[in-house]
Scaffold this motif. Sequence first.
Motif, PDB file in Angstrom:
ATOM      1  N   UNK A 383      26.611  29.411  41.646  1.00  0.00           N
ATOM      2  CA  UNK A 383      27.896  30.041  41.290  1.00  0.00           C
ATOM      3  C   UNK A 383      27.696  31.064  40.174  1.00  0.00           C
ATOM      4  N   UNK A 384      26.850  30.704  39.199  1.00  0.00           N
ATOM      5  CA  UNK A 384      26.577  31.626  38.082  1.00  0.00           C
ATOM      6  C   UNK A 384      25.924  32.905  38.593  1.00  0.00           C
ATOM      7  N   UNK A 385      25.011  32.754  39.555  1.00  0.00           N
ATOM      8  CA  UNK A 385      24.342  33.934  40.124  1.00  0.00           C
ATOM      9  C   UNK A 385      25.333  34.789  40.911  1.00  0.00           C
ATOM     10  N   UNK A 386      26.188  34.145  41.702  1.00  0.00           N
ATOM     11  CA  UNK A 386      27.197  34.880  42.472  1.00  0.00           C
ATOM     12  C   UNK A 386      28.181  35.585  41.537  1.00  0.00           C
ATOM     13  N   UNK A 387      28.551  34.886  40.462  1.00  0.00           N
ATOM     14  CA  UNK A 387      29.475  35.459  39.474  1.00  0.00           C
ATOM     15  C   UNK A 387      28.884  36.725  38.870  1.00  0.00           C
ATOM     16  N   UNK A 388      27.618  36.649  38.499  1.00  0.00           N
ATOM     17  CA  UNK A 388      26.949  37.797  37.881  1.00  0.00           C
ATOM     18  C   UNK A 388      26.889  38.981  38.836  1.00  0.00           C
ATOM     19  N   UNK A 389      26.647  38.686  40.125  1.00  0.00           N
ATOM     20  CA  UNK A 389      26.576  39.759  41.123  1.00  0.00           C
ATOM     21  C   UNK A 389      27.930  40.433  41.311  1.00  0.00           C
ATOM     22  N   UNK A 390      29.005  39.667  41.223  1.00  0.00           N
ATOM     23  CA  UNK A 390      30.353  40.226  41.403  1.00  0.00           C
ATOM     24  C   UNK A 390      30.845  40.949  40.148  1.00  0.00           C
ATOM     25  N   UNK A 391      30.355  40.521  38.986  1.00  0.00           N
ATOM     26  CA  UNK A 391      30.812  41.081  37.706  1.00  0.00           C
ATOM     27  C   UNK A 391      30.164  42.448  37.482  1.00  0.00           C
ATOM     28  N   UNK A 392      30.656  43.441  38.198  1.00  0.00           N
ATOM     29  CA  UNK A 392      30.047  44.777  38.208  1.00  0.00           C
ATOM     30  C   UNK A 392      30.008  45.399  36.818  1.00  0.00           C
ATOM     31  N   UNK A 393      31.070  45.212  36.028  1.00  0.00           N
ATOM     32  CA  UNK A 393      31.115  45.831  34.700  1.00  0.00           C
ATOM     33  C   UNK A 393      30.522  44.943  33.605  1.00  0.00           C
ATOM     34  N   UNK A 394      29.949  43.783  34.009  1.00  0.00           N
ATOM     35  CA  UNK A 394      29.287  42.857  33.067  1.00  0.00           C
ATOM     36  C   UNK A 394      30.194  42.465  31.907  1.00  0.00           C
ATOM     37  N   UNK A 395      31.485  42.274  32.205  1.00  0.00           N
ATOM     38  CA  UNK A 395      32.449  41.928  31.154  1.00  0.00           C
ATOM     39  C   UNK A 395      32.493  40.433  30.878  1.00  0.00           C
ATOM     40  N   UNK A 396      31.849  39.644  31.727  1.00  0.00           N
ATOM     41  CA  UNK A 396      31.901  38.193  31.562  1.00  0.00           C
ATOM     42  C   UNK A 396      33.091  37.559  32.241  1.00  0.00           C
ATOM     43  N   UNK A 406      35.077  38.955  47.958  1.00  0.00           N
ATOM     44  CA  UNK A 406      35.312  37.539  48.265  1.00  0.00           C
ATOM     45  C   UNK A 406      36.507  37.403  49.193  1.00  0.00           C
ATOM     46  N   UNK A 407      37.576  38.114  48.856  1.00  0.00           N
ATOM     47  CA  UNK A 407      38.796  38.050  49.659  1.00  0.00           C
ATOM     48  C   UNK A 407      38.563  38.634  51.049  1.00  0.00           C
ATOM     49  N   UNK A 408      37.779  39.714  51.125  1.00  0.00           N
ATOM     50  CA  UNK A 408      37.449  40.315  52.426  1.00  0.00           C
ATOM     51  C   UNK A 408      36.696  39.318  53.296  1.00  0.00           C
ATOM     52  N   UNK A 409      35.776  38.602  52.665  1.00  0.00           N
ATOM     53  CA  UNK A 409      34.985  37.594  53.380  1.00  0.00           C
ATOM     54  C   UNK A 409      35.872  36.498  53.955  1.00  0.00           C
ATOM     55  N   UNK A 410      36.870  36.109  53.160  1.00  0.00           N
ATOM     56  CA  UNK A 410      37.738  35.005  53.570  1.00  0.00           C
ATOM     57  C   UNK A 410      38.707  35.408  54.669  1.00  0.00           C
TER      58      UNK A 410
END
Length: 743
Positions: A383-396, A406-410
């Motif tokens: 989950x941490x790795x997926x979170x980092x990949x989605x966090x494009x602006x690295x804001x945390x 994620x929504x598109x996938x669902x």
Amino acid sequence: MLDPKEIVPVISHLVAGKISAVGDDQCRRFIDMFDSDGDGMIHFEDFLYLVQFVVVASWLESEDGRSAVELARVEESSFEHFMAMIEGDKERLWSILPFLPDWLVDHLTCAEFMENCCKRFDALDVDKSGSLEPMELIPVVQSLSEAHPLLIDEEKCRRFTALFDTLQNGVIVKDEFLEFVQFQTVMNFLSTTTEGRQLAQRAENLELGVRSRECLDLLEADAEGNFAQVIRQLPQALVGEISTAAFKDLCVKGFEARDPAGAGVVTIGELAGLLSELSQQFAFAFDQDLGDTFATIVDTTKEGKVRKEGVEHFAKRVIAYAYFSYARNHQEMVEAEVLLGQQKIAQLLEAVRQGIDEIGDLIPFLPHDLLNRVLSEKFASQCAADFKALDVDSSGTLEPAELMPVLMDLVQTNQLSLTEEHARHFVGLFDAENTGVISSGEFVSLSRFMVIMAFMETEEGFQVRQNMAKQQGSDAIDEILLVIERDRKAIHKVVPLLPTDMYEWLTGDAFVLKCHDRFVELDQDQSGVLKPQDLAAVVAEVCGTGPYAVTEEQCARFTTIFDLYGDGVLRPDEFLDFVRFLAIWNYLQTPEGRLNAGEALTVLADAKRIEDLLETLEADRGRLRGIVPYLPDWLRDDLLSDHFTVECLKQFKELDKDGNGTLEPEELFPIVLSMSQAHQQSLDIAQCRQFASIFDDEKNGVITTREFVNFSRFLIIMGFLRSQEGEQVLHNAWSGAGDAVAA
């Protein structure tokens, strides 16, 4: 005042450092920052600001401080989104105006609307200048943006003012304020009503063709120079897709595959296959020939070549051109796809909301291996790795736009339907901290939820849901049985209090005949009686569960409750009583029943209170003898005094209506009613007899004067035992009893 040397220990103390670590240069910098009059010294006012600054800066380094900074960042982002939304709404308003219904146009231009606007303007115009300065608009900006009041500063108010300042004089005059309120009213209509949403969609659909042609013209004129303007017209989900690292990676790798010599440049013809491959994930996918055509059109240099460092941006221009070309040529199809996609998104969001509501009930029934997996360290790390990949602006944190993939996938629909508003709704479902974004911890919860919901779509998941439904149904039946067992004796008391139409229906011939027909239907062996197992279908129907949730033991309990003859079965008259009771009980659970039969519900509740009171009295009287020796002397003296006895005899005389020297059960009615604080129709003669029997030591069916005095003493003692001193007496009594047993 303090000179630079004197401030050294202060700085050292405030930053928790060593004095030797604070140099002259650092002192001068502190002096320069807080020396308001520039005399090289720190005066008291300067020192106060310095200390405030350092204290706040230190707090911001704490956990609470970092949370406050993050919240402020989110609030700031939300405000920027609000401003962008207002600007966008203003731009599209002109395309919607021709579609507004006549009643809304009449409302916006009527005298009453104008008058209300003027009153609101005057209330905001605090200085009575005849115009609204930016700071006077703080209540409006705060209310519309829902931002924290401390976030709304003068600069933000100026920006908001500029949106509606037609005269460009830095203030809002009455005519401009009227236009603003009209704008706000129209936007509210479009976003909160079904009619408004349909109207906005119609206008959007018609505008799509025009907008597509305009964007195609811009790309054909200067694809590179106009791309920044064009990309704002693309669907947000599509922009998200072509802005990901994955898209860039595909572009670069695809380029390298077509440039084996590593020249760093390929022809448009060689690149056409890659462009076609990139388009396959979109609704407007195109073949290699069309890719070559699109690429030639957006080739601003007209050299027919693309360099490696520019392949990503070139591919984006081709994808944009392909989308607008598709939208122009297939407008009706695009409209249908958008509508269908939005329906699918709405269904998904509703399914997720319902899933969140039921997840707590599901967990006890889930397989242990699934629970162990989603609670494991390995899952958290992924989950941490997926979170980092989605966090494009690295804001945390993950903003709504970052969760689009994620929504598109669902939802598994095309990019034309998904908007950032959908993403914000999705975020809101998992945003436990109410920050408007998803934290890393919330993302883990979101991921666990998604894995569990995916499992629930499998055959094994279906069985889990069946098991849960069966258990919940059985629990619901048990709850209903407890209520029926409690209310069975009291139900006849509420019948006269039912609404006339309900009363006539329950006592009418049609109801009786319907019950008889159902009895015959259930009596499969034509024995003239219903055995417990015959009631399963009726119990499931009444309780709103499937037959699988009804156990034999529950059917037997239902039978026992209504088995007046005590032979273990229900005869037609008992079945009629059973159905009539359930009909009344069901009616009282409905909103209509609670509204129209409130007194009947009170009677049922009070009847239970009386039963509880009688049980308590019966139990407490038996225990009282062991407590009396521990009562304080003052209480025992009072209870045994002549004065107490005389007062009891006075009350006895008032209750003894027939003057025969004893109290019959019906004469105890006022006492029981007072003690239970119940509705008078909740109490019946049987309960009065039960009350009398508790204190009828002579067992003659009445209460004598001696028994009444003892009853009064009992009430006084029970009241005392509820006090703090009484609780200590109880403790001593139980301790004494325990010691006696031990001895």
